[in-house]
Design a protein around this motif. Structure first.
Motif, short mmCIF file in Angstrom:
data_model
loop_
_atom_site.label_atom_id
_atom_site.label_comp_id
_atom_site.label_asym_id
_atom_site.label_seq_id
_atom_site.Cartn_x
_atom_site.Cartn_y
_atom_site.Cartn_z
N UNK A 229 30.55 -60.92 -6.14
CA UNK A 229 31.37 -60.50 -5.01
C UNK A 229 32.53 -59.61 -5.43
N UNK A 230 32.84 -58.69 -4.58
CA UNK A 230 33.97 -57.81 -4.81
C UNK A 230 34.38 -57.18 -3.49
N UNK A 231 35.66 -56.92 -3.33
CA UNK A 231 36.15 -56.32 -2.08
C UNK A 231 37.06 -55.15 -2.41
N UNK A 232 37.25 -54.29 -1.43
CA UNK A 232 38.20 -53.19 -1.55
C UNK A 232 39.38 -53.52 -0.66
N UNK A 233 40.56 -53.50 -1.24
CA UNK A 233 41.78 -53.83 -0.50
C UNK A 233 42.30 -52.57 0.18
N UNK A 234 42.56 -52.68 1.45
CA UNK A 234 43.11 -51.55 2.22
C UNK A 234 44.61 -51.43 1.99
N UNK A 235 45.16 -50.32 2.46
CA UNK A 235 46.59 -50.06 2.25
C UNK A 235 47.49 -51.11 2.88
N UNK A 236 47.27 -51.41 4.13
CA UNK A 236 48.16 -52.32 4.87
C UNK A 236 47.66 -53.76 4.87
N UNK A 237 46.82 -54.11 3.95
CA UNK A 237 46.24 -55.45 3.93
C UNK A 237 47.04 -56.35 2.98
N UNK B 177 47.85 -59.74 0.59
CA UNK B 177 47.11 -60.43 -0.46
C UNK B 177 46.30 -61.59 0.12
N UNK B 178 46.89 -62.32 1.07
CA UNK B 178 46.22 -63.48 1.65
C UNK B 178 44.96 -63.08 2.41
N UNK B 179 45.03 -61.96 3.13
CA UNK B 179 43.84 -61.49 3.85
C UNK B 179 42.74 -61.08 2.88
N UNK B 180 43.13 -60.38 1.81
CA UNK B 180 42.15 -59.95 0.82
C UNK B 180 41.53 -61.15 0.11
N UNK B 181 42.37 -62.13 -0.21
CA UNK B 181 41.87 -63.34 -0.87
C UNK B 181 40.92 -64.10 0.03
N UNK B 182 41.22 -64.16 1.32
CA UNK B 182 40.36 -64.84 2.29
C UNK B 182 38.99 -64.14 2.36
N UNK B 183 39.00 -62.80 2.37
CA UNK B 183 37.75 -62.05 2.39
C UNK B 183 36.93 -62.31 1.13
#
Length: 70
Positions: free
Chosen positions: A2-10, A12-18
């Motif tokens: 798994x891997x995600x791309x973090x958006x500019x206005x996102x 850390x908690x939202x990215x971690x949840x994804x």
């Protein structure tokens, strides 16, 4: 993996949840737990038999519920 791309206005908690959601979908954690200790083929077959029986009983239960409504 798994891997995600973090958006500019996102945040850390939202990215971690994804990331956690994607890891759960890919069964990374459950597979790593299963591989933690060596499991002989007899144990694997035993677990497969148990899961197959549970699956069949669940199908039978659902079928009987469906037939009782008719």
């Amino acid at each position: 993996m798994p891997g995600i791309k973090v958006r500019e206005n996102e945040s850390f908690h939202d990215a971690y949840r994804k990331f956690k959601k994607q890891a759960d979908r890919n069964l990374v954690v459950t597979e790593s737990r299963a591989r933690r200790f060596f499991e002989p083929k007899t144990e694997k077959r035993k677990k497969q038999k148990i899961s197959a029986r549970k699956k069949m009983l669940k199908r039978l239960y659902m079928l009987r519920r469906y037939e009782s409504r008719l």
